[in-house]
Design a protein around this motif. Structure first.
Motif, PDB file in Angstrom:
ATOM      1  N   ALA A  76       0.843  -1.199   0.000  1.00  0.00           N
ATOM      2  CA  ALA A  76       0.000   0.000   0.000  1.00  0.00           C
ATOM      3  C   ALA A  76       0.873   1.242   0.000  1.00  0.00           C
ATOM      4  CB  ALA A  76      -0.924   0.021   1.215  1.00  0.00           C
ATOM      5  N   ALA A  77       0.315   2.318  -0.535  1.00  0.00           N
ATOM      6  CA  ALA A  77       0.983   3.619  -0.529  1.00  0.00           C
ATOM      7  C   ALA A  77      -0.047   4.661  -0.101  1.00  0.00           C
ATOM      8  CB  ALA A  77       1.549   3.947  -1.901  1.00  0.00           C
ATOM      9  N   TYR A  78       0.308   5.417   0.925  1.00  0.00           N
ATOM     10  CA  TYR A  78      -0.566   6.477   1.437  1.00  0.00           C
ATOM     11  C   TYR A  78       0.167   7.806   1.330  1.00  0.00           C
ATOM     12  CZ  TYR A  78      -3.322   2.750   3.568  1.00  0.00           C
ATOM     13  OH  TYR A  78      -4.100   1.637   3.784  1.00  0.00           O
ATOM     14  N   ALA A  79      -0.565   8.838   0.950  1.00  0.00           N
ATOM     15  CA  ALA A  79      -0.023  10.194   0.894  1.00  0.00           C
ATOM     16  C   ALA A  79      -1.147  11.162   1.219  1.00  0.00           C
ATOM     17  CB  ALA A  79       0.552  10.486  -0.494  1.00  0.00           C
ATOM     18  N   THR A  80      -0.786  12.310   1.745  1.00  0.00           N
ATOM     19  CA  THR A  80      -1.816  13.303   2.027  1.00  0.00           C
ATOM     20  C   THR A  80      -2.444  13.771   0.724  1.00  0.00           C
ATOM     21  OG1 THR A  80      -0.322  15.204   1.958  1.00  0.00           O
ATOM     22  CG2 THR A  80      -0.578  14.071   4.088  1.00  0.00           C
ATOM     23  N   VAL A 125       4.299  -0.841   3.848  1.00  0.00           N
ATOM     24  CA  VAL A 125       3.349   0.234   3.598  1.00  0.00           C
ATOM     25  C   VAL A 125       4.131   1.541   3.529  1.00  0.00           C
ATOM     26  CG1 VAL A 125       1.349   1.486   4.495  1.00  0.00           C
ATOM     27  CG2 VAL A 125       1.515  -1.003   4.808  1.00  0.00           C
ATOM     28  N   LEU A 126       4.016   2.242   2.418  1.00  0.00           N
ATOM     29  CA  LEU A 126       4.663   3.538   2.249  1.00  0.00           C
ATOM     30  C   LEU A 126       3.712   4.633   2.720  1.00  0.00           C
ATOM     31  CD1 LEU A 126       6.870   5.456   1.172  1.00  0.00           C
ATOM     32  CD2 LEU A 126       5.769   5.269  -1.090  1.00  0.00           C
ATOM     33  N   VAL A 127       4.238   5.550   3.518  1.00  0.00           N
ATOM     34  CA  VAL A 127       3.467   6.689   4.002  1.00  0.00           C
ATOM     35  C   VAL A 127       4.265   7.954   3.698  1.00  0.00           C
ATOM     36  CG1 VAL A 127       2.475   7.838   6.025  1.00  0.00           C
ATOM     37  CG2 VAL A 127       2.424   5.331   5.856  1.00  0.00           C
ATOM     38  N   VAL A 128       3.628   8.902   3.015  1.00  0.00           N
ATOM     39  CA  VAL A 128       4.277  10.177   2.699  1.00  0.00           C
ATOM     40  C   VAL A 128       3.495  11.299   3.367  1.00  0.00           C
ATOM     41  CG1 VAL A 128       5.104  11.716   0.885  1.00  0.00           C
ATOM     42  CG2 VAL A 128       5.045   9.239   0.475  1.00  0.00           C
TER      43      VAL A 128
END
Length: 181
Positions: A76-80, A125-128
């Motif tokens: 998964a990749a999450y970003a604002t 999980v990538l979080v930016v």
């Protein structure tokens, strides 16, 4: 009161189905950790004061992040909701044909972290985020103390690993090229 014999099996099956449906958290595989890679967005351009995109240097850093995560089991990749964070996550997500899922930048870090931990059992999980949100997100994910992030810092890479026993470890490193001062 006892159920008639003909209703016992369907009733037991119904109870088992309900118990399975009520279990919303994925089971955690003790042999494979859940890993969160948390970064601040890469360097931003000056094209829009409210919602800037990435500069050329920022695009290169986003590509370096994708290269750093090349062999990671990214799930998964999450970003604002801002362009600069979305563009930082996009190369990593594109390499796995994953969407970049937006999260609200000003939401409580503890609630966001709890949602991510519940949604993912294993994998990376990538979080930016942003300089003013990344330290709180990392602290909420690992249950540890983190250092503040300066507004000029773009290369911090925080890796939170959560083992099958629920214990978290934090590793902080750097990625991409650091600008020459």
């Amino acid at each position: 009161m006892r159920l008639p014999h003909r209703f016992r099996f369907p009733f037991a099956l119904l109870l088992a189905s309900l118990a399975a449906a009520c279990s919303t958290a994925p089971s955690r595989d003790v042999s494979a950790p859940l890993t969160f890679v948390v970064v601040r967005h890469a360097e931003k351009a000056t094209d829009d004061p409210e919602n800037p995109s990435l500069s050329a240097l920022g695009q290169a850093r986003a590509a370096a992040l994708a290269e750093r995560l090349r062999d990671a089991p990214l799930v998964a990749a999450y970003a604002t909701e801002y362009r600069r964070t979305q563009q930082t996550a996009q190369p990593s997500a594109d390499a796995r044909t994953l969407p970049v899922t937006a999260y609200y930048a000003r939401g409580p870090a503890s609630e966001i972290a709890a949602q991510w931990k519940q949604a993912h059992a294993t994998g990376t999980v990538l979080v930016v985020g942003h300089s003013n949100t990344v330290p709180d997100l990392v602290a909420a994910l690992c249950g540890c103390v983190t250092t503040p992030m300066d507004d000029s810092e773009y290369d911090r890479l925080s890796i939170v690993r959560i083992g099958g026993d629920g214990r978290a470890t934090l590793e902080v490193g750097r990625y991409g090229s650091s600008p020459i001062p």
